[in-house]
Enzyme design. Structure first.
Site, short mmCIF file in Angstrom:
data_model
loop_
_atom_site.label_atom_id
_atom_site.label_comp_id
_atom_site.label_asym_id
_atom_site.label_seq_id
_atom_site.Cartn_x
_atom_site.Cartn_y
_atom_site.Cartn_z
N LYS A 81 -18.10 -0.02 7.09
CA LYS A 81 -18.77 -0.21 8.06
C LYS A 81 -17.98 -0.89 9.41
O LYS A 81 -17.24 -1.67 9.10
CB LYS A 81 -19.84 -1.05 7.63
CG LYS A 81 -21.04 -1.38 8.82
CD LYS A 81 -22.19 -2.25 8.41
CE LYS A 81 -23.49 -2.18 9.43
NZ LYS A 81 -24.45 -2.82 8.93
N SER A 156 -29.03 -0.81 9.35
CA SER A 156 -28.07 -0.39 10.49
C SER A 156 -26.95 0.32 9.83
O SER A 156 -26.09 0.57 10.54
CB SER A 156 -27.63 -1.73 11.17
OG SER A 156 -26.94 -2.64 10.27
N SER A 180 -30.34 -3.95 5.90
CA SER A 180 -29.28 -2.95 6.23
C SER A 180 -28.60 -2.05 5.25
O SER A 180 -27.89 -1.19 5.94
CB SER A 180 -28.45 -3.48 7.52
OG SER A 180 -29.26 -3.55 8.65
N1 GLN Z 1 -33.15 -3.81 10.89
C1 GLN Z 1 -33.06 -5.07 10.73
C2 GLN Z 1 -32.71 -5.47 11.96
O1 GLN Z 1 -32.95 -4.82 13.01
C3 GLN Z 1 -31.95 -5.42 9.67
C4 GLN Z 1 -30.57 -5.30 10.35
C5 GLN Z 1 -29.57 -5.68 9.51
O2 GLN Z 1 -29.76 -5.99 8.19
N2 GLN Z 1 -28.34 -5.69 9.97
O3 GLN Z 1 -32.40 -6.70 12.30
#
Ligand code: GLN
Length: 489
Positions: A81, A156, A180
């Site tokens: 990532k 994400s 995410s």
């Molecule tokens: N979708 C969640 C957010 O927007 C989690 C994101 C994540 O786990 N980095 O914060």
């Protein structure tokens, strides 16, 4: 074997082929870049490809293999990532503000993978600074779901999930602050695991919300998740939140026996509004465990309703503080035309950050501001404790908790982009494990009539990654969802 056939195999199968020298790491890496060349124009999983690095690592791996000195990951192609610092390789967080940032050091997990002989194929796309659930908040490409190119891959870590789901990498690392790793894993039909908070060092992970962030694996199957987690976990003096406990052997302990295992089904997670095909897949997974001898128990996690609100107060507060370091001075984008220092700061941030990141910085700064701190941040911390207590209570009577990973399968690109609140609801089932610091996995447990993957989440006691992995393995080994691949990619 046809040209790209090895690309769909998990690492533990490739290991045998590499060690028997039926296949070299170099030829495997070349097969992956052919696969990437043929599908990446549709999927857009990667921000940066690192073919030169990969081929050098592959040649080194082949030498070790020839000497009989391979470990589980020697010569295995992995995607990272793009919020994991990689020495000499651009690390953008899919943000304009870091578009040209080349870290001078490796994240601990990256360093560990290098030492384990893994091969780095490239850096994967993500929501900017990991804020989002669809990867649509990337400042660069829109990553597509390999199962339906009109759909989002989740987020994400959408690039990492799509790369594995599209056979563009054997395995990948992601980060999980509120879901995410698990939510994109569910969307793309792969396994994704968030370890216990403190299990994996976050040194060199670009911080989003430091009390929630964890790094973890995205893989084709549960055994590979155990292998990758075993390679990256363990204490690191450079991250004071990493726990000084020996890393257990997650591979050797993997087993299919769930007889007598107590599985909790929290009533707050099986609610109206869940997609009916997701609900049906979950029901049949529960039935499977029951038939395999597990004891299924109804439980309650009464503060679940507050999890999303609590998360969006705490995560944005921490983000507003963490992201203050991007000021155009030390690294990243710097606007040259500013008339004074203040304008340089504000213009660099105005042009460098996307709108979701700005929204979060503003919400978080507000939650931390004097006069509001007690009402928002402090209250959020108190509710977080209540949520954690719910789990402590539940784990007195069950060993593992089973829920859907997400309320719906992958949705269409653009569908939720103008409505941040509905987007935030994608994470209602994943957020609590972050707030409580617990290990949780998502594994494929079905396909909808439109051929979109469905994810099953298992949440365990702190540091019981072994229990979570074995419970997942027991389901996986009796099904073939992990072997399915998108048909017309
Ligand atoms: N979708 C969640 C957010 O927007 C989690 C994101 C994540 O786990 N980095 O914060």
């Amino acid at each position: 074997m046809n040209e790209t056939a090895p690309c769909s195999l998990p690492a533990h199968v490739l290991r045998q082929k590499l060690d028997k020298q039926e296949l070299s790491s170099r030829s495997l890496v070349e097969a992956f870049y052919r696969r990437i060349e043929s599908v990446e124009g549709k999927v857009h999983a990667y921000n940066t490809l690192t073919k030169d690095v990969a081929l050098t690592q592959a040649d080194q791996a082949d030498q070790l293999i020839a000497k009989g000195e391979s470990g589980p990951l020697t010569g295995i192609p992995i995607a990272l990532k793009d919020n994991l610092c990689t020495k000499g390789i651009r690390t953008t967080c899919s943000s304009k503000i870091l578009e040209n940032f080349i870290p001078p050091y490796d994240a601990t997990v990256v360093e560990k993978l290098r030492k384990a002989g893994a091969v780095f194929l490239g850096k994967t796309n993500m929501d900017e600074f990991a804020m989002g659930s669809s990867t649509e908040n990337s400042a660069f490409e829109k990553t597509a779901n390999p199962w339906d190119l009109a759909c989002i891959p989740g987020g994400s870590s959408g690039g990492s999930a799509a790369a594995v789901g599209a056979d563009e990498a054997v395995m990948a690392l992601g980060s999980d602050t509120g879901g995410s790793i698990r939510q994109p894993a569910a969307c793309c039909g792969v396994v994704g695991m968030k370890p216990t908070y403190g299990r994996v060092s976050r040194f060199g992970l670009v911080a989003f919300a430091s009390s929630l962030d964890q790094i973890g694996p995205l893989t084709h199957d549960v055994r590979d998740a155990a292998i990758l987690l075993n390679a990256i976990g363990g204490h690191d003096p450079r991250d004071s939140t990493s726990v000084d406990m020996p890393m257990p052997d997650l591979i050797g302990t993997l087993n299919e026996n769930v007889a007598g295992l107590k599985i909790g089904i929290p009533k707050e997670y099986f609610i109206e509004g869940i997609d009916s095909e997701v609900g049906a897949a979950l029901e049949s997974a529960i039935e499977h465990y029951r038939k395999a001898g597990a004891e299924i128990k109804a439980i309650s996690l009464p503060h679940t309703d507050y999890a999303t609100a609590t998360y969006y107060v705490l995560a944005t507060a921490e983000a507003s503080s963490n992201l203050s370091r991007y000021d155009g001075v030390r690294f990243g984008l710097r606007i040259q035309e500013a008339k004074d220092l203040l304008e340089m700061y504000s213009e660099s941030r105005r042009l460098g950050f996307g709108s979701e990141v700005k929204r979060r910085i503003m919400i978080g700064a507000h939650a931390l501001s004097s006069g509001y701190y007690d009402a928002y941040y402090k209250k959020g911390q108190q509710v977080r404790t209540l949520i954690k207590n719910d789990f402590d209570e539940a784990f007195k009577s069950v060993d593992v908790i089973l829920t859907p990973t997400a309320p719906t399968p992958a949705f269409k690109m653009g569908e939720k982009l103008d409505d941040p609140l509905t987007m935030y609801l994608c994470d209602i089932f994943t957020i609590s494990a972050n707030l409580a610091g617990l290990p949780a996995i998502s594994l494929p447990c079905g396909l909808t009539s439109n051929h979109l993957p469905i994810g099953l989440q298992l949440i365990g006691r702190p540091f019981d990654e072994a229990g979570v992995l074995s419970t997942a393995y027991a389901f996986e080994q009796q099904h073939d969802f992990h072997e399915r691949r998108p048909e017309d990619l």
